[in-house]
Design a protein around this motif. Structure first.
Motif, PDB file in Angstrom:
ATOM      1  N   THR A   1       0.601  -0.945  -0.023  1.00 41.45           N
ATOM      2  CA  THR A   1       0.060   0.006  -0.029  1.00 41.45           C
ATOM      3  C   THR A   1       0.843   1.164  -0.043  1.00 41.45           C
ATOM      4  N   SER A   2       1.995   1.433   0.655  1.00 43.80           N
ATOM      5  CA  SER A   2       2.933   2.257   0.719  1.00 43.80           C
ATOM      6  C   SER A   2       3.377   2.757  -0.665  1.00 43.80           C
ATOM      7  N   VAL A   3       3.776   1.612  -1.483  1.00 49.96           N
ATOM      8  CA  VAL A   3       4.510   1.855  -2.758  1.00 49.96           C
ATOM      9  C   VAL A   3       3.314   2.436  -3.840  1.00 49.96           C
ATOM     10  N   MET A   4       2.027   1.899  -3.540  1.00 52.43           N
ATOM     11  CA  MET A   4       0.735   2.180  -4.416  1.00 52.43           C
ATOM     12  C   MET A   4       0.632   3.594  -4.048  1.00 52.43           C
ATOM     13  N   THR A   5       0.386   3.912  -2.711  1.00 47.61           N
ATOM     14  CA  THR A   5      -0.067   5.406  -2.474  1.00 47.61           C
ATOM     15  C   THR A   5       1.171   6.294  -2.902  1.00 47.61           C
ATOM     16  N   ALA A   6       2.348   6.068  -2.918  1.00 44.49           N
ATOM     17  CA  ALA A   6       3.561   6.879  -3.384  1.00 44.49           C
ATOM     18  C   ALA A   6       3.190   7.109  -4.733  1.00 44.49           C
ATOM     19  N   ALA A   7       3.176   6.001  -5.329  1.00 44.59           N
ATOM     20  CA  ALA A   7       3.017   6.116  -6.932  1.00 44.59           C
ATOM     21  C   ALA A   7       1.698   6.923  -7.504  1.00 44.59           C
ATOM     22  N   LEU A   8       0.671   6.543  -6.795  1.00 44.67           N
ATOM     23  CA  LEU A   8      -0.440   7.500  -7.068  1.00 44.67           C
ATOM     24  C   LEU A   8      -0.154   9.053  -6.573  1.00 44.67           C
ATOM     25  N   GLY A   9       0.445   9.487  -5.582  1.00 44.83           N
ATOM     26  CA  GLY A   9       0.674  10.797  -5.197  1.00 44.83           C
ATOM     27  C   GLY A   9       1.596  11.115  -6.212  1.00 44.83           C
ATOM     28  N   LEU A  10       2.526  10.495  -6.725  1.00 47.31           N
ATOM     29  CA  LEU A  10       3.581  10.854  -7.868  1.00 47.31           C
ATOM     30  C   LEU A  10       2.815  11.372  -9.059  1.00 47.31           C
ATOM     31  N   VAL A  11       1.736  10.217  -9.648  1.00 48.85           N
ATOM     32  CA  VAL A  11       1.306  10.553 -10.665  1.00 48.85           C
ATOM     33  C   VAL A  11       0.378  11.908 -10.637  1.00 48.85           C
ATOM     34  N   ASP A  12      -0.642  11.858  -9.337  1.00 48.31           N
ATOM     35  CA  ASP A  12      -1.167  13.300  -9.342  1.00 48.31           C
ATOM     36  C   ASP A  12      -0.421  14.419  -9.506  1.00 48.31           C
ATOM     37  N   MET A  13       0.924  14.355  -8.837  1.00 48.03           N
ATOM     38  CA  MET A  13       1.739  15.716  -9.038  1.00 48.03           C
ATOM     39  C   MET A  13       2.287  15.937 -10.450  1.00 48.03           C
ATOM     40  N   VAL A  14       2.516  14.755 -11.272  1.00 45.16           N
ATOM     41  CA  VAL A  14       3.011  15.131 -12.735  1.00 45.16           C
ATOM     42  C   VAL A  14       2.055  14.794 -13.878  1.00 45.16           C
ATOM     43  N   LYS A  15       0.582  14.568 -13.336  1.00 51.28           N
ATOM     44  CA  LYS A  15      -0.200  14.283 -14.400  1.00 51.28           C
ATOM     45  C   LYS A  15      -0.492  15.406 -15.631  1.00 51.28           C
ATOM     46  N   ALA A  16      -0.298  16.649 -15.147  1.00 50.18           N
ATOM     47  CA  ALA A  16      -0.239  17.717 -15.776  1.00 50.18           C
ATOM     48  C   ALA A  16       0.833  17.651 -17.120  1.00 50.18           C
ATOM     49  N   VAL A  17       1.986  17.137 -16.845  1.00 50.50           N
ATOM     50  CA  VAL A  17       3.061  17.100 -17.833  1.00 50.50           C
ATOM     51  C   VAL A  17       2.979  15.732 -18.298  1.00 50.50           C
TER      52      VAL A  17
END
Length: 167
Positions: free
Chosen positions: A125-141
């Protein structure tokens, strides 16, 4: 999987099922408390533009890696709220490492506890939520970011002791 019921009445090794096949939470109250760790990994595949933005500090929303790291820590602590039959346990430590590589970002999370059940689900869950947090931060790019290869790499503690992928 064996069709032979286990001593607890669950069918053939699936401990989260009762004798009738219904989902249940496993009773771990008789287990000994022991130090346990689990490490999971995953990768977020990103475009070259997103990788360049991460390397150059040009992500429009800010420090994407810091946000992803905090999301991973928070995810480990909130696992029982997200995974229905996961036991609420004391999470004593979470390390989340993010490494920018040419293909995207590699994520590694290690979770530690001293409790009656393991922390594999917390590490995942830690890996998945880190990944989702990253995706949210870079989705504009990079709206095409992809989370991939999330898996447990290693666990220690408990009755089964040490396990490592590939051994």
């Amino acid at each position: 999987m064996s069709d032979t019921p286990r001593a607890d009445g669950s069918p053939g090794g699936l401990t989260h099922l009762d004798a009738s096949g219904a989902a249940r939470m496993v009773d771990v109250s008789a287990k000994d408390v022991s130090a346990r760790t689990a490490t999971a990994t995953g990768r977020v595949l990103l475009s070259a533009a997103a990788v360049a933005a991460l390397r150059g500090g040009g992500v429009p929303k800010g420090d994407a890696l810091a946000v992803a790291r905090i999301a991973g820590i928070q995810g480990a602590k909130r696992t029982p709220d997200l995974v229905p039959l996961c036991h609420p346990i004391a999470v004593h430590g979470v390390d989340v490492d993010l490494t920018v590589v040419d293909e995207g970002v590699d994520i590694r999370a290690t979770v530690r506890t001293a409790d009656r059940t393991g922390v594999e689900m917390e590490a995942l869950t830690s890996v998945m939520t880190a990944a989702l947090g990253l995706v949210d931060m870079v989705k504009a790019v990079d709206p095409g970011a992809e989370v991939t290869r999330v898996r447990v790499e290693e666990k220690t503690g408990g009755k089964k002791g040490h396990w490592r992928r590939g051994e």
